[in-house]
Design an enzyme around this catalytic site. Structure first.
Site, short mmCIF file in Angstrom:
data_model
loop_
_atom_site.label_atom_id
_atom_site.label_comp_id
_atom_site.label_asym_id
_atom_site.label_seq_id
_atom_site.Cartn_x
_atom_site.Cartn_y
_atom_site.Cartn_z
N TYR A 139 -2.38 -0.64 9.75
CA TYR A 139 -2.46 -1.14 8.40
C TYR A 139 -0.99 -0.82 7.62
O TYR A 139 -0.59 -1.61 7.10
CB TYR A 139 -3.40 -0.51 7.58
CG TYR A 139 -3.51 -0.61 6.17
CD1 TYR A 139 -4.15 -2.00 5.66
CD2 TYR A 139 -3.51 0.11 5.12
CE1 TYR A 139 -4.20 -2.21 4.45
CE2 TYR A 139 -3.46 -0.16 3.76
CZ TYR A 139 -3.91 -1.41 3.45
OH TYR A 139 -3.88 -1.51 2.18
N SER B 224 0.86 -1.05 0.04
CA SER B 224 0.12 0.02 0.05
C SER B 224 0.76 1.16 0.02
O SER B 224 2.08 1.19 0.39
CB SER B 224 -1.02 -0.02 1.34
OG SER B 224 -1.45 1.33 1.36
#
Length: 246
Positions: free
Chosen positions: A159, A146
């Site tokens: 995350y 990401s």
């Protein structure tokens, strides 16, 4: 003369929707034989039905947080008589909360799904990846990370930290295995228009997000490269003045 060579074959985790299904479509179009994983049989059946491929799709129902998942996935792939030319690590989870408001159980879940399962699957897959690498072709691990792994975003600490660890895992795999033809790439996109990013629709319209097919095209391109090209990581941003943000 008819070409009877076995097709190149890939395992795609989290292949039932979103980026994973887009990657499956791209590789099926390129002639790959596929093994897809997902957490429910109905989702796997629907994803398989959406693929245009002459090769049987191996479907493995697996919760990657479970210790026996890597072995079950790789055994099912091998039982179909397929080499492991590519391992695509797409399964993951994300939940937004500030560091002060994140209970450790939520961090533990991110760790189990985003990092621990990826580490375990890569570790278990290394012998098959080594066996698949040849003088002409690399065997590749491609991990969906990401933008949050490389550029911090408020509210995405758990995350982002686990996705950053996935980037490090790919870098280390290259350091250890690339000389033998096992190569790794982490792909770090900003917000992609999938169910996981739906919570951002109040700020970003779906049309302003990266398309799953764009990510799939990158995967296909990396897999077409020779073993002489190591691509450690790819960062994909949206257009605009915030090019270094998700």
């Amino acid at each position: 003369m008819t070409d009877t060579a076995a097709p190149r074959a890939a395992v795609i985790t989290g292949g039932t929707r979103g980026i994973g299904l887009a990657i499956a479509r791209r590789l099926a179009a390129d002639g790959w034989a596929l093994t897809l994983t997902g957490r429910d049989a109905a989702g796997l059946a629907a994803a398989t039905a959406a693929l245009d491929t002459p090769h049987p799709v191996v479907q493995v129902v697996a919760d990657l947080a479970e210790d026996d998942a890597p072995t079950a996935i790789l055994d099912a792939h091998a039982a179909a008589g397929r080499a492991l030319d590519a391992l695509v690590l797409n399964a993951g989870m994300g939940h937004g909360s500030r560091i002060a408001d994140t209970p450790l159980r939520r961090l533990d879940r991110h760790y189990a799904i985003n990092l621990r399962s990826s580490f375990a699957l890569v570790s278990a897959a290394i012998p098959a990846l080594r066996a698949a690498a040849s003088a002409d072709h690399a065997a590749r691990v491609i991990a969906l990370s990401s933008m949050a792994a490389v550029i911090a975003e408020e509210g995405l600490a758990a995350y982002g930290a686990t996705k950053a660890a996935v980037v490090s895992l790919c870098d280390t795999l290259n350091a250890e295995e690339s000389e033998g033809g096992v190569l790794a790439t982490s792909i770090c996109p900003g917000y992609v228009d999938t169910d996981m990013s739906a919570w951002k629709h109040g700020e970003l319209a779906a049309g302003e997000m990266i398309r799953p097919d764009d990510v799939a095209e990158l995967v296909g391109a990396v897999l077409r490269m020779s073993r002489h090209a190591v691509v450690p990581r790819l960062v994909v941003s949206r257009p605009g003045d915030g090019l270094h943000g998700a």
